[in-house]
Design an enzyme around this catalytic site. Structure first.
Site, mmCIF file in Angstrom:
data_model
loop_
_atom_site.group_PDB
_atom_site.id
_atom_site.type_symbol
_atom_site.label_atom_id
_atom_site.label_comp_id
_atom_site.label_asym_id
_atom_site.label_seq_id
_atom_site.Cartn_x
_atom_site.Cartn_y
_atom_site.Cartn_z
ATOM 1 N N ASP A 30 0.850 -1.191 0.000
ATOM 2 C CA ASP A 30 0.000 0.000 0.000
ATOM 3 C C ASP A 30 0.889 1.245 0.000
ATOM 4 O OD1 ASP A 30 -3.232 0.499 0.971
ATOM 5 O OD2 ASP A 30 -1.831 2.173 1.061
ATOM 6 N N ILE A 31 0.483 2.242 -0.787
ATOM 7 C CA ILE A 31 1.288 3.463 -0.914
ATOM 8 C C ILE A 31 1.230 4.310 0.368
ATOM 9 C CG2 ILE A 31 -0.442 5.114 -1.805
ATOM 10 C CD1 ILE A 31 1.568 5.767 -4.057
ATOM 11 N N ASN A 87 -13.009 -3.056 2.622
ATOM 12 C CA ASN A 87 -13.903 -1.919 2.814
ATOM 13 C C ASN A 87 -14.933 -1.951 1.690
ATOM 14 O OD1 ASN A 87 -12.509 -0.896 5.070
ATOM 15 N ND2 ASN A 87 -10.996 0.082 3.738
ATOM 16 N N VAL A 96 -11.105 3.058 -3.664
ATOM 17 C CA VAL A 96 -10.793 2.526 -4.996
ATOM 18 C C VAL A 96 -11.826 1.447 -5.301
ATOM 19 C CG1 VAL A 96 -9.086 1.436 -6.475
ATOM 20 C CG2 VAL A 96 -8.322 3.006 -4.666
ATOM 21 N N HIS A 100 -10.314 -5.146 -3.261
ATOM 22 C CA HIS A 100 -8.961 -5.443 -2.780
ATOM 23 C C HIS A 100 -9.049 -5.815 -1.319
ATOM 24 C CE1 HIS A 100 -9.934 -1.183 -2.571
ATOM 25 N NE2 HIS A 100 -9.246 -1.143 -1.433
ATOM 26 N N HIS A 102 -7.199 -5.851 2.162
ATOM 27 C CA HIS A 102 -6.083 -5.262 2.908
ATOM 28 C C HIS A 102 -5.514 -6.314 3.848
ATOM 29 C CE1 HIS A 102 -6.932 -0.847 2.201
ATOM 30 N NE2 HIS A 102 -8.137 -1.329 1.964
HETATM 31 P P1 5GP Z 1 -9.723 1.494 0.180
HETATM 32 O O1 5GP Z 1 -9.758 2.817 0.897
HETATM 33 O O2 5GP Z 1 -10.417 1.579 -1.168
HETATM 34 O O3 5GP Z 1 -10.193 0.328 0.981
HETATM 35 O O4 5GP Z 1 -8.206 1.193 -0.079
HETATM 36 C C1 5GP Z 1 -7.500 1.749 -1.141
HETATM 37 C C2 5GP Z 1 -6.040 1.650 -0.770
HETATM 38 O O5 5GP Z 1 -5.290 1.865 -1.939
HETATM 39 C C3 5GP Z 1 -5.606 2.702 0.256
HETATM 40 O O6 5GP Z 1 -5.080 2.046 1.400
HETATM 41 C C4 5GP Z 1 -4.562 3.525 -0.501
HETATM 42 O O7 5GP Z 1 -3.493 3.928 0.322
HETATM 43 C C5 5GP Z 1 -4.125 2.578 -1.596
HETATM 44 N N1 5GP Z 1 -3.678 3.238 -2.805
HETATM 45 C C6 5GP Z 1 -4.306 4.260 -3.451
HETATM 46 N N2 5GP Z 1 -3.628 4.614 -4.553
HETATM 47 C C7 5GP Z 1 -2.536 3.792 -4.594
HETATM 48 C C8 5GP Z 1 -1.445 3.688 -5.520
HETATM 49 O O8 5GP Z 1 -1.320 4.405 -6.501
HETATM 50 N N3 5GP Z 1 -0.507 2.727 -5.253
HETATM 51 C C9 5GP Z 1 -0.607 1.905 -4.159
HETATM 52 N N4 5GP Z 1 0.360 0.988 -4.001
HETATM 53 N N5 5GP Z 1 -1.628 1.973 -3.280
HETATM 54 C C10 5GP Z 1 -2.583 2.921 -3.503
#
Ligand code: 5GP
Length: 114
Positions: A30-31, A87, A96, A100, A102
């Protein structure tokens, strides 16, 4: 449907740190990590949310958990414990819209979560 950031990552249009890849699944760091180990297990098939799952996705979802289990072992967080989270939609923090899983580990987690 607009491409998400994860489709761009899968297609190598933007860089990421890949920790696992198969024909069906990719796993990346995760970034914006929320734990010392924070890895996203992402199916290559585009499924916007868990609400969109179909019976034929059952095997794919199962494989995602098997990948998570193996990564947890490889990263050495399996014994102390780790958290696996999907989520679902904005109210739960999904940002996103390409499902996915986590995987977070390497620190203590509280329960119930806030
Ligand atoms: P969500 O909030 O949808 O459950 O998780 C999306 C995750 O994607 C977040 O933890 C966010 O930090 C990660 N994320 C968003 N953009 C990028 C990216 O460009 N690269 C990587 N490696 N992770 C990302």
């Amino acid at each position: 449907m607009n491409e998400t950031i994860f489709t761009k990552i899968i297609n190598r249009e933007i860089p990421s740190q890949i920790v696992f890849e198969s024909e069906e699944i990719i796993a990346i760091n995760d970034i914006n990590p929320q734990a010392p180990v924070h890895i996203l297990i992402i199916p290559k098939k585009v499924i916007p949310t868990i609400n969109d799952l179909k019976p034929e996705d059952a095997e794919l979802i199962g494989k995602m958990f098997l990948v998570a289990k193996q990564i947890a072992i490889d990263k050495g967080v399996d014994k102390d414990g780790y958290r696996l989270v999907f989520n679902v939609n904005e109210g739960a923090g999904q940002t996103v819209f390409h499902i996915h899983l986590h995987l977070m580990g390497g620190r203590k987690f509280n329960w119930p979560a806030g």
